[in-house]
Design an enzyme around this catalytic site. Sequence first.
Site, PDB file in Angstrom:
ATOM      1  N   TYR A  18      76.228-114.567  51.049  1.00 52.68           N
ATOM      2  CA  TYR A  18      76.070-114.382  52.493  1.00 52.68           C
ATOM      3  C   TYR A  18      74.696-114.843  52.931  1.00 52.68           C
ATOM      4  O   TYR A  18      73.791-115.059  52.129  1.00 52.68           O
ATOM      5  CB  TYR A  18      76.281-112.911  52.874  1.00 52.68           C
ATOM      6  N   LYS A  33      72.072-115.039  46.715  1.00 52.17           N
ATOM      7  CA  LYS A  33      72.242-113.986  47.727  1.00 52.17           C
ATOM      8  C   LYS A  33      73.713-113.567  47.729  1.00 52.17           C
ATOM      9  O   LYS A  33      74.506-113.977  48.581  1.00 52.17           O
ATOM     10  CB  LYS A  33      71.788-114.492  49.104  1.00 52.17           C
ATOM     11  N   LEU A  60      65.044-112.542  45.208  1.00 53.05           N
ATOM     12  CA  LEU A  60      65.636-113.479  46.155  1.00 53.05           C
ATOM     13  C   LEU A  60      64.518-114.301  46.787  1.00 53.05           C
ATOM     14  O   LEU A  60      63.517-113.741  47.234  1.00 53.05           O
ATOM     15  CB  LEU A  60      66.402-112.724  47.242  1.00 53.05           C
ATOM     16  N   GLU A 101      60.685-106.896  44.142  1.00 52.31           N
ATOM     17  CA  GLU A 101      60.736-107.095  45.588  1.00 52.31           C
ATOM     18  C   GLU A 101      61.129-105.793  46.267  1.00 52.31           C
ATOM     19  O   GLU A 101      61.367-104.782  45.605  1.00 52.31           O
ATOM     20  CB  GLU A 101      61.715-108.208  45.951  1.00 52.31           C
TER      21      GLU A 101
END
Length: 286
Positions: free
Chosen positions: A31, A147, A203, A179
């Site tokens: 996505y 993702k 990511l 992250e």
Amino acid sequence: MKFLWKGKLVEQQEMNIDFNDRGYQFGDGIYEFVRVYNGKLFALEEHLDRFENSARLLDMNLNYTRDEIRQFFYDLVEANDLDSGNVYMQFTRGDGKPRNHNYPDFKDQQSVVSGCVSHYYRGTDKIENGVSAILYPDKRWLLCNAKSLNLLPNCMAIAEAKKHGADKAILYRDGYITEERAGNVLIVKNGEVFTTLDGPEILPGITKLLVLQICRKKCIPYEERKFTINELLDADEVIVTDSKTEVCPIIKINDKVIGNGQRGPVTKLLDDEYKNLIIEQCGKVM
């Protein structure tokens, strides 16, 4: 509201999700989330680059060209008269076939595309005043640079943060920061910015990408490398970057106040310059 469903704009009741959709069964999909200001999609090309890279990493046939996917984003903005908010779009590897761990060969895959929008305006409270965060163990897989739809560990992380009255959950693995559960983490020490190098543990964030471009433009020294929990807690400034909260200062982590508990000068400069990028692409924003 109009939704995108298998390449067409439809009402929500016209969307019939197959029980055997691989996204539903296995989280087998990807996505993107693209911010909209003044009816214009911000950093769309960078998001499309990441979208295509996610598909490559997961051996997924999108079945649509980049131009067609770009047009889906534009169509959702126009059909929903979206002035400010975001467009969410996802692809799954297909439906219509009985549940099977083994997915079809690349040439035989028939992806399912869907999309929707959310309406909201840019908020400045968190950007200017900062938010609190917790530390949370990174329980995700080692293909975080795709993702994908597999977001259960991220959901668990933010749920834990909310239990502690915090807005963000900063993830760590083996003593190092990876992250935030929905963004990238940057720290500032003695005027220098540090952030984790892109790779399978994180990511590649679009906002982070733009912020590092700003660092180069404004001659702010930065280094992409691993940094420890102790370095995080000892930082002068901590920043989380993501498409929704943009350049967001973290003023408290667990019980530790970061810096003087207020947004720092480097964070403010990066936010000012990031807002200028938005204005350049999309016009004046509130």
